[in-house]
Scaffold this active site. Structure first.
Site, short mmCIF file in Angstrom:
data_model
loop_
_atom_site.label_atom_id
_atom_site.label_comp_id
_atom_site.label_asym_id
_atom_site.label_seq_id
_atom_site.Cartn_x
_atom_site.Cartn_y
_atom_site.Cartn_z
N ILE A 136 1.05 -1.00 -0.14
CA ILE A 136 -0.10 0.02 0.04
C ILE A 136 0.90 1.16 0.06
O ILE A 136 1.63 1.29 0.77
CB ILE A 136 -1.11 0.02 1.10
CG1 ILE A 136 -1.78 -1.28 1.34
CG2 ILE A 136 -1.93 1.19 1.09
CD1 ILE A 136 -2.57 -1.63 2.42
N PRO A 138 1.92 5.62 -0.46
CA PRO A 138 1.32 7.09 -0.33
C PRO A 138 1.11 7.95 -1.42
O PRO A 138 1.70 7.70 -2.62
CB PRO A 138 2.12 7.29 0.87
CG PRO A 138 3.60 6.80 0.35
CD PRO A 138 3.14 5.62 -0.12
N THR A 139 0.48 9.15 -1.20
CA THR A 139 0.28 10.04 -2.12
C THR A 139 1.68 10.95 -2.37
O THR A 139 1.79 11.51 -3.08
CB THR A 139 -1.09 10.73 -1.98
OG1 THR A 139 -1.24 11.68 -2.71
CG2 THR A 139 -0.98 11.40 -0.59
N THR A 140 2.23 11.00 -1.01
CA THR A 140 3.45 12.05 -1.00
C THR A 140 4.68 11.43 -1.82
O THR A 140 5.32 12.32 -2.27
CB THR A 140 3.69 11.93 0.60
OG1 THR A 140 3.86 10.72 1.02
CG2 THR A 140 2.79 12.92 1.52
N ASN A 141 4.93 10.17 -1.94
CA ASN A 141 5.99 9.61 -2.52
C ASN A 141 5.50 8.66 -3.42
O ASN A 141 5.75 7.33 -3.48
CB ASN A 141 7.03 9.13 -1.69
CG ASN A 141 7.51 9.78 -0.46
OD1 ASN A 141 7.77 11.09 -0.58
ND2 ASN A 141 7.73 9.17 0.28
N GLY A 221 0.34 6.65 6.58
CA GLY A 221 -0.09 7.16 8.05
C GLY A 221 -0.55 6.17 8.90
O GLY A 221 -0.56 4.87 8.50
N GLY A 239 5.18 4.22 9.09
CA GLY A 239 4.21 4.95 9.33
C GLY A 239 4.76 6.47 9.66
O GLY A 239 5.72 6.78 8.96
N CYS A 272 8.90 11.93 4.70
CA CYS A 272 8.27 11.56 6.11
C CYS A 272 9.52 12.13 7.08
O CYS A 272 9.53 12.22 8.30
CB CYS A 272 7.85 10.24 6.45
SG CYS A 272 8.98 9.12 5.54
N GLU A 360 2.09 16.48 12.72
CA GLU A 360 2.71 16.28 11.41
C GLU A 360 2.25 17.10 10.15
O GLU A 360 1.32 16.57 9.57
CB GLU A 360 2.93 14.75 11.15
CG GLU A 360 3.71 14.38 9.82
CD GLU A 360 3.65 13.03 9.33
OE1 GLU A 360 2.28 12.57 9.31
OE2 GLU A 360 4.41 12.51 8.71
P1 NAD Z 1 -2.15 7.89 3.94
O1 NAD Z 1 -2.16 7.26 5.26
O2 NAD Z 1 -3.45 8.95 3.95
O3 NAD Z 1 -2.20 6.82 2.77
C1 NAD Z 1 -1.40 5.87 2.57
C2 NAD Z 1 -2.04 4.75 1.89
O4 NAD Z 1 -2.71 3.78 2.85
C3 NAD Z 1 -2.76 5.16 0.67
O5 NAD Z 1 -2.79 4.38 -0.40
C4 NAD Z 1 -4.26 4.93 1.38
O6 NAD Z 1 -5.21 4.66 0.18
C5 NAD Z 1 -4.13 3.85 1.78
N1 NAD Z 1 -5.06 3.85 3.34
C6 NAD Z 1 -5.37 4.76 4.12
N2 NAD Z 1 -6.08 4.12 5.35
C7 NAD Z 1 -6.17 2.80 4.88
C8 NAD Z 1 -7.00 1.96 5.56
N3 NAD Z 1 -7.66 1.98 6.68
N4 NAD Z 1 -7.10 0.40 4.83
C9 NAD Z 1 -6.29 0.49 3.88
N5 NAD Z 1 -5.57 1.44 3.03
C10 NAD Z 1 -5.62 2.64 3.82
O7 NAD Z 1 -1.06 8.62 3.97
P2 NAD Z 1 -0.48 9.48 2.85
O8 NAD Z 1 -1.07 10.99 2.91
O9 NAD Z 1 -0.47 9.13 1.57
O10 NAD Z 1 0.97 9.82 3.21
C11 NAD Z 1 1.39 10.65 4.22
C12 NAD Z 1 1.64 9.94 5.54
O11 NAD Z 1 2.51 8.66 5.15
C13 NAD Z 1 2.50 10.46 6.58
O12 NAD Z 1 1.99 10.22 7.68
C14 NAD Z 1 3.84 10.35 6.31
O13 NAD Z 1 4.80 10.28 7.60
C15 NAD Z 1 3.67 8.81 6.03
N6 NAD Z 1 4.82 8.32 5.35
C16 NAD Z 1 5.53 7.19 5.95
C17 NAD Z 1 6.64 6.68 4.90
C18 NAD Z 1 7.68 5.89 5.90
O14 NAD Z 1 8.42 5.29 5.19
N7 NAD Z 1 7.61 5.52 7.25
C19 NAD Z 1 6.86 7.02 4.08
C20 NAD Z 1 5.82 8.16 3.44
C21 NAD Z 1 4.79 8.39 4.21
#
Ligand code: NAD
Length: 465
Positions: A136, A138-141, A221, A239, A272, A360
């Site tokens: 799964i 993220p939208t950020t990378n 997240g 996360g 992140c 954050e």
């Molecule tokens: P997000 O949590 O909104 O979404 C991430 C992914 O999870 C998406 O594909 C989304 O559709 C999916 N998702 C969200 N809730 C879900 C659920 N309940 N069940 C199944 N899938 C679900 O995060 P974002 O806005 O895309 O990215 C930013 C967040 O991610 C920030 O908190 C950032 O710190 C974190 N991040 C962490 C890392 C890392 O390596 N630790 C890397 C990039 C981003």
């Protein structure tokens, strides 16, 4: 038929033709790993993985090289598509991130065999694939994570089914299509990487429950990390973070200021690992702020404006998505402050409990907290990092201070005297990853983390000592 009726018929025909035309890319993309339903995507990946593990390690390495090459060739396109589709981040920085993932994500060399030999013979502990991994992203990378996960997971012998963020759908699907083409051209099976045409949380939930998926990897997240960890399957959770920067009186203050602005403004603070708040000892705080302004920061000193900004960007204890990854000038305009576009970061002094510090934000807004000494700085940094154990940064020349902070905060990444991005390999030694797994402990994930350990014992032979 009247003229009007003819016109209407022509119009309807044209609309129908256009609808047909729109359907075509989806059909073609099906061949490149994109399916209507998650079950189809998983079944196709399972077939591909069975074919894939028949290949030699040399051939596996060639497929990894093909993915790297395709990622490098498309780095600019990925960056453009991501900025256009998500409305977040900076084109130039996204190119750097895509190239980083393509070049510095470890491949098959990451799979090191452990060997035990002695009177009873020879034992190997080898790293084998899980099978089909559900990832799964993220939208950020968006593309960076797909590059990094594809290389690592395939290097370990797996197929991967992606569930990309719906807001980065087109960009993510494009990358998946390109990598599948590259794999097939390099002699690999089709559908080694799959996904669905319309990613959603519902489709991700199907993936999380599917019996063929043997491992789940969530980069995002807290919600998604919790979801994969509750799935009952082997899961890696990468996360959220809220990386604090501590600056003490021994630091090179101008370099600290310059590095902090560079790290905080990189891709408009989307990584992140990026600096999210500064905690400075009071004896150097004024100089630090002056140097930050010299290197591209705009300071807000008016308390009302700081409150207006907080109301704008913090929504129910979370970052207001409308401003995540936006330029500082764009955000400031919304509270009536006009700054030139070369302003990279907005800074302001607040106290340690302020929402700009504790939330954050993932935007180029950098609160600064002034404290009496380094011990107070460390204590506050640990508090505002919320136990995520993700990333922390320190500018100091005192090894005791550096050691004390690193021990206290226990983050996966600890960067000393450099911008945060040194921690993921931009201007810092070591390999790159875009899946930093603090909660589950793998840390900077790579192929070895997407593999199972298996033991192979040969008794009474091949020990030649
Ligand atoms: P997000 O949590 O909104 O979404 C991430 C992914 O999870 C998406 O594909 C989304 O559709 C999916 N998702 C969200 N809730 C879900 C659920 N309940 N069940 C199944 N899938 C679900 O995060 P974002 O806005 O895309 O990215 C930013 C967040 O991610 C920030 O908190 C950032 O710190 C974190 N991040 C962490 C890392 C890392 O390596 N630790 C890397 C990039 C981003």
């Amino acid at each position: 038929m009247s003229v009007d009726a003819q016109k209407i018929e022509k119009l309807v025909r044209k609309i129908l033709e256009e609808m047909e035309e729109k359907k075509k890319p989806a059909e073609t993309e099906c061949e490149w790993g994109i399916f209507d339903h998650m079950n189809q995507a998983i079944e196709a990946a399972e077939i591909a993985q069975k074919e894939f593990v028949q290949l030699s390690l040399g051939q596996r390495g060639k497929l990894i090289e093909a993915i790297r090459k395709a990622a490098k060739e498309n780095a600019e396109k990925f960056a453009r598509m991501a900025v256009d589709e998500t409305g977040m981040g900076k084109y130039e920085d996204k190119i750097v991130k895509n190239l980083l993932a393509a070049e510095k994500t470890p491949g098959i060399e990451d799979l090191r065999t452990e060997v035990f030999s002695g009177d009873d013979g020879l034992t190997l502990v080898e790293l084998s694939p899980y099978g089909v991994i559900g990832a799964i992203t993220p939208t950020t990378n968006p593309t960076e994570t797909i590059i990094c996960n594809s290389i690592g997971m395939i290097a370990a012998g797996n197929a991967v089914v992606f569930s990309p963020h719906p807001r980065a759908k087109n960009t993510s699907l494009y990358a998946i299509k390109i990598f599948n083409q590259a794999i097939v051209e390099a002699g690999g099976p089709k559908n080694l990487i799959t996904t669905v045409a319309n990613p959603s949380i519902e489709q991700a939930e199907i993936m999380m429950k599917h019996k063929t998926i043997k491992m789940l990897v969530a980069t995002g997240g807290p919600g998604v990390v919790k979801a994969v960890l509750s799935s009952g399957k082997k899961a890696i959770g990468a996360g959220a973070g809220n990386p604090p920067v501590v600056v003490d009186e021994t630091a090179d203050i101008e370099k600290a200021a310059k590095d902090i602005i560079a790290g905080c403004s990189f891709d408009n603070n989307l990584p992140c690992v990026a600096e999210k708040e500064v905690i400075a000892v009071e004896s150097i705080a004024d100089r630090l702020i002056d140097y930050m302004k010299k290197h591209g920061a705009y300071e807000i000193t008016n308390k009302e404006q700081i409150q207006q900004l907080t109301d704008l960007v913090v929504e129910n204890g979370h970052a207001n998505k409308e401003f995540v990854g936006k330029d500082a000038a764009y955000i400031l305009k919304h509270i009536g402050i006009n700054v030139p576009p070369d302003i990279r970061v907005a800074i302001m002094e607040v106290d340690g409990k302020h929402p700009l510090v504790t939330v954050e934000l993932m935007m180029p807004i950098l609160p600064i907290v002034r404290v009496k000494n380094v011990d107070q700085a460390i204590e506050l940094a640990v508090e505002v990092e919320h136990g995520f154990r993700h990333t922390a940064i320190m500018h100091s020349k005192n090894v005791d201070h550096l050691t004390k902070f690193a021990k206290a905060i226990q983050t996966t990444i600890f960067v000393k005297n450099a911008p945060s991005y040194a921690g993921i390999g931009v201007g810092g030694e070591g390999y790159a990853t875009f899946t930093i797994a603090g909660p589950t402990g793998e840390g900077l994930t790579s192929a070895k983390d997407f593999a199972r350990k298996r033991k192979c014992v040969l008794v009474d032979a091949l020990s030649i000592r």
